[in-house]
Scaffold this motif. Structure first.
Motif, mmCIF file in Angstrom:
data_model
loop_
_atom_site.group_PDB
_atom_site.id
_atom_site.type_symbol
_atom_site.label_atom_id
_atom_site.label_comp_id
_atom_site.label_asym_id
_atom_site.label_seq_id
_atom_site.Cartn_x
_atom_site.Cartn_y
_atom_site.Cartn_z
ATOM 1 N N PRO A 38 0.425 40.336 23.655
ATOM 2 C CA PRO A 38 1.787 40.191 23.125
ATOM 3 C C PRO A 38 2.577 41.486 23.023
ATOM 4 O O PRO A 38 3.773 41.453 22.771
ATOM 5 C CB PRO A 38 1.564 39.568 21.739
ATOM 6 C CG PRO A 38 0.153 39.875 21.390
ATOM 7 C CD PRO A 38 -0.607 40.034 22.661
ATOM 8 N N SER A 39 1.915 42.628 23.235
ATOM 9 C CA SER A 39 2.604 43.926 23.161
ATOM 10 C C SER A 39 2.277 44.767 24.392
ATOM 11 O O SER A 39 1.713 45.856 24.280
ATOM 12 C CB SER A 39 2.175 44.674 21.893
ATOM 13 O OG SER A 39 2.523 43.955 20.741
ATOM 14 N N PRO A 40 2.668 44.300 25.577
ATOM 15 C CA PRO A 40 2.307 45.049 26.785
ATOM 16 C C PRO A 40 3.145 46.322 26.944
ATOM 17 O O PRO A 40 4.306 46.373 26.544
ATOM 18 C CB PRO A 40 2.604 44.069 27.916
ATOM 19 C CG PRO A 40 3.733 43.240 27.376
ATOM 20 C CD PRO A 40 3.443 43.099 25.901
ATOM 21 N N SER A 41 2.523 47.315 27.543
ATOM 22 C CA SER A 41 3.250 48.534 27.908
ATOM 23 C C SER A 41 4.044 48.239 29.176
ATOM 24 O O SER A 41 3.834 47.219 29.851
ATOM 25 C CB SER A 41 2.261 49.668 28.172
ATOM 26 O OG SER A 41 1.496 49.387 29.345
ATOM 27 N N ARG A 42 4.929 49.148 29.513
ATOM 28 C CA ARG A 42 5.694 48.990 30.755
ATOM 29 C C ARG A 42 4.753 48.926 31.948
ATOM 30 O O ARG A 42 4.921 48.103 32.842
ATOM 31 C CB ARG A 42 6.692 50.136 30.917
ATOM 32 C CG ARG A 42 7.599 49.961 32.127
ATOM 33 C CD ARG A 42 8.614 51.112 32.228
ATOM 34 N NE ARG A 42 9.680 50.811 33.143
ATOM 35 C CZ ARG A 42 9.576 50.868 34.477
ATOM 36 N NH1 ARG A 42 8.435 51.188 35.048
ATOM 37 N NH2 ARG A 42 10.617 50.587 35.235
ATOM 38 N N ALA A 43 3.724 49.761 31.962
ATOM 39 C CA ALA A 43 2.764 49.771 33.069
ATOM 40 C C ALA A 43 2.022 48.432 33.168
ATOM 41 O O ALA A 43 1.756 47.944 34.278
ATOM 42 C CB ALA A 43 1.774 50.919 32.908
ATOM 43 N N SER B 143 9.957 42.756 28.486
ATOM 44 C CA SER B 143 9.834 43.549 27.267
ATOM 45 C C SER B 143 10.618 42.913 26.124
ATOM 46 O O SER B 143 10.135 42.818 24.992
ATOM 47 C CB SER B 143 10.329 44.970 27.523
ATOM 48 O OG SER B 143 10.271 45.733 26.351
ATOM 49 N N ARG B 144 11.818 42.461 26.409
ATOM 50 C CA ARG B 144 12.650 41.804 25.398
ATOM 51 C C ARG B 144 11.959 40.547 24.888
ATOM 52 O O ARG B 144 11.907 40.298 23.676
ATOM 53 C CB ARG B 144 14.020 41.451 25.971
ATOM 54 C CG ARG B 144 14.916 40.675 24.988
ATOM 55 C CD ARG B 144 16.188 40.187 25.654
ATOM 56 N NE ARG B 144 17.102 41.254 25.947
ATOM 57 C CZ ARG B 144 18.146 41.586 25.184
ATOM 58 N NH1 ARG B 144 18.416 40.904 24.100
ATOM 59 N NH2 ARG B 144 18.935 42.571 25.535
ATOM 60 N N VAL C 113 13.696 42.551 17.103
ATOM 61 C CA VAL C 113 14.884 42.728 17.930
ATOM 62 C C VAL C 113 14.501 43.760 18.974
ATOM 63 O O VAL C 113 14.050 44.858 18.631
ATOM 64 C CB VAL C 113 16.085 43.208 17.101
ATOM 65 C CG1 VAL C 113 17.268 43.500 17.996
ATOM 66 C CG2 VAL C 113 16.438 42.172 16.048
ATOM 67 N N CYS C 114 14.642 43.400 20.234
ATOM 68 C CA CYS C 114 14.189 44.291 21.293
ATOM 69 C C CYS C 114 15.249 44.377 22.372
ATOM 70 O O CYS C 114 15.779 43.353 22.818
ATOM 71 C CB CYS C 114 12.882 43.765 21.879
ATOM 72 S SG CYS C 114 12.192 44.799 23.161
ATOM 73 N N ASN C 115 15.556 45.541 22.807
ATOM 74 C CA ASN C 115 16.530 45.739 23.860
ATOM 75 C C ASN C 115 15.885 46.052 25.206
ATOM 76 O O ASN C 115 16.565 46.465 26.131
ATOM 77 C CB ASN C 115 17.503 46.862 23.489
ATOM 78 C CG ASN C 115 18.348 46.477 22.308
ATOM 79 O OD1 ASN C 115 18.750 45.328 22.199
ATOM 80 N ND2 ASN C 115 18.583 47.413 21.409
ATOM 81 N N GLY C 116 14.593 45.875 25.319
ATOM 82 C CA GLY C 116 13.908 46.135 26.586
ATOM 83 C C GLY C 116 13.690 47.613 26.812
ATOM 84 O O GLY C 116 13.974 48.448 25.947
ATOM 85 N N TYR C 117 13.160 47.928 27.979
ATOM 86 C CA TYR C 117 12.871 49.320 28.330
ATOM 87 C C TYR C 117 14.128 50.005 28.794
ATOM 88 O O TYR C 117 14.953 49.481 29.405
ATOM 89 C CB TYR C 117 11.811 49.406 29.409
ATOM 90 C CG TYR C 117 10.443 49.057 28.901
ATOM 91 C CD1 TYR C 117 9.742 49.974 28.132
ATOM 92 C CD2 TYR C 117 9.864 47.835 29.176
ATOM 93 C CE1 TYR C 117 8.486 49.670 27.658
ATOM 94 C CE2 TYR C 117 8.617 47.534 28.689
ATOM 95 C CZ TYR C 117 7.932 48.459 27.937
ATOM 96 O OH TYR C 117 6.700 48.142 27.460
ATOM 97 N N ALA D 252 2.124 45.889 36.341
ATOM 98 C CA ALA D 252 0.889 45.416 36.979
ATOM 99 C C ALA D 252 0.826 43.898 37.009
ATOM 100 O O ALA D 252 0.411 43.301 38.012
ATOM 101 C CB ALA D 252 -0.323 45.989 36.251
ATOM 102 N N ALA D 253 1.244 43.237 35.929
ATOM 103 C CA ALA D 253 1.194 41.776 35.871
ATOM 104 C C ALA D 253 2.160 41.137 36.861
ATOM 105 O O ALA D 253 1.878 40.067 37.406
ATOM 106 C CB ALA D 253 1.511 41.292 34.457
#
Length: 162
Positions: A119-124, A148-149, A158-162, A128-129
Motif C-alpha cells: 500500500p506504500s510503494p516507492s516510485r521505483a 502514487s495518488r 491527501v496525495c499529489n503524486g510524485y 517496476a510493477a
C-alpha cells in the motif's frame, strides 16, 4: 468442441459455452461483453489484456479459459463497486493519466495488484510493477503520479503524486 465453462469474473459466476482452449480475452470480450481488456500483441508483450487471477496479474490473451475454472478473475470493469470508481480509477482521471487510453486497463490492473501487495510503494516499485505494460503515448509520468495518488487515497491521505 464446446464445453460449458463456469468462470468467476468480477464476483459473479458465468457459464460460457466455448472450447477449453479459448483465450480468456476472447471469452471476456465476446461472450461476457467485458471489453476493458484489449487485444494488443497476443504475445504477452504489451499488457493491454491484463486481468487479475486470484489477485495476481495475468495476460488474458494467452490464458486458456478452461484452466481458470474455480479461480477468481477481476477485469478493469470489476474495480468499481456500487457505481463508485475505485481510487485508482479516480486518480487516473484526476491526473489526466490517459491519452489514447489503450493501455490504461492493463495499467490499472497492474497498479491494483501492486497496491494490494504494497500500500506504500516507492516510485521505483511503481515503475517496476508497470514495466510489463507498454504505453506509446508518453503518459507514463502522469500514470506514475496517478498510482502514487491512489496509494495515498487508499491510505486516507491527501496525495499529489510524485
Amino acid at each position: 468442441m464446446n464445453e460449458h465453462l463456469t468462470l468467476t469474473v468480477n464476483g459473479r459466476d458465468h457459464v460460457v459455452e466455448a472450447p477449453v482452449t479459448t483465450p480468456l480475452l476472447d471469452v471476456l470480450r465476446n461472450h461476457l461483453g467485458l471489453t476493458g481488456a484489449r487485444y494488443g500483441c497476443g504475445l504477452e508483450q504489451c499488457g493491454a489484456c491484463m486481468v487479475l487471477v486470484d489477485g495476481d496479474t495475468a495476460y488474458s490473451c494467452s490464458r486458456e479459459a478452461g484452466t481458470l475454472e474455480g479461480r477468481f478473475i477481476v477485469t478493469v470493469e470489476g474495480l468499481a463497486t456500487d457505481g463508485a470508481l475505485h481510487p485508482l480509477q479516480q486518480a487516473f482521471l484526476d491526473e489526466q493519466a490517459g491519452q489514447c487510453g489503450y493501455c490504461l486497463s492493463g495499467m490499472l490492473i497492474a497498479a491494483k495488484a501492486l497496491l494490494d501487495r504494497n500500500p506504500s510503494p516507492s516510485r521505483a516499485e511503481i515503475v517496476a510493477a508497470l514495466d510489463p505494460n507498454l504505453c506509446r503515448c508518453g503518459a507514463h509520468p502522469r500514470i506514475l503520479r496517478a498510482v502514487s495518488r491512489a496509494a495515498g487515497m487508499l491510505r486516507g491521505e491527501v496525495c499529489n503524486g510524485y
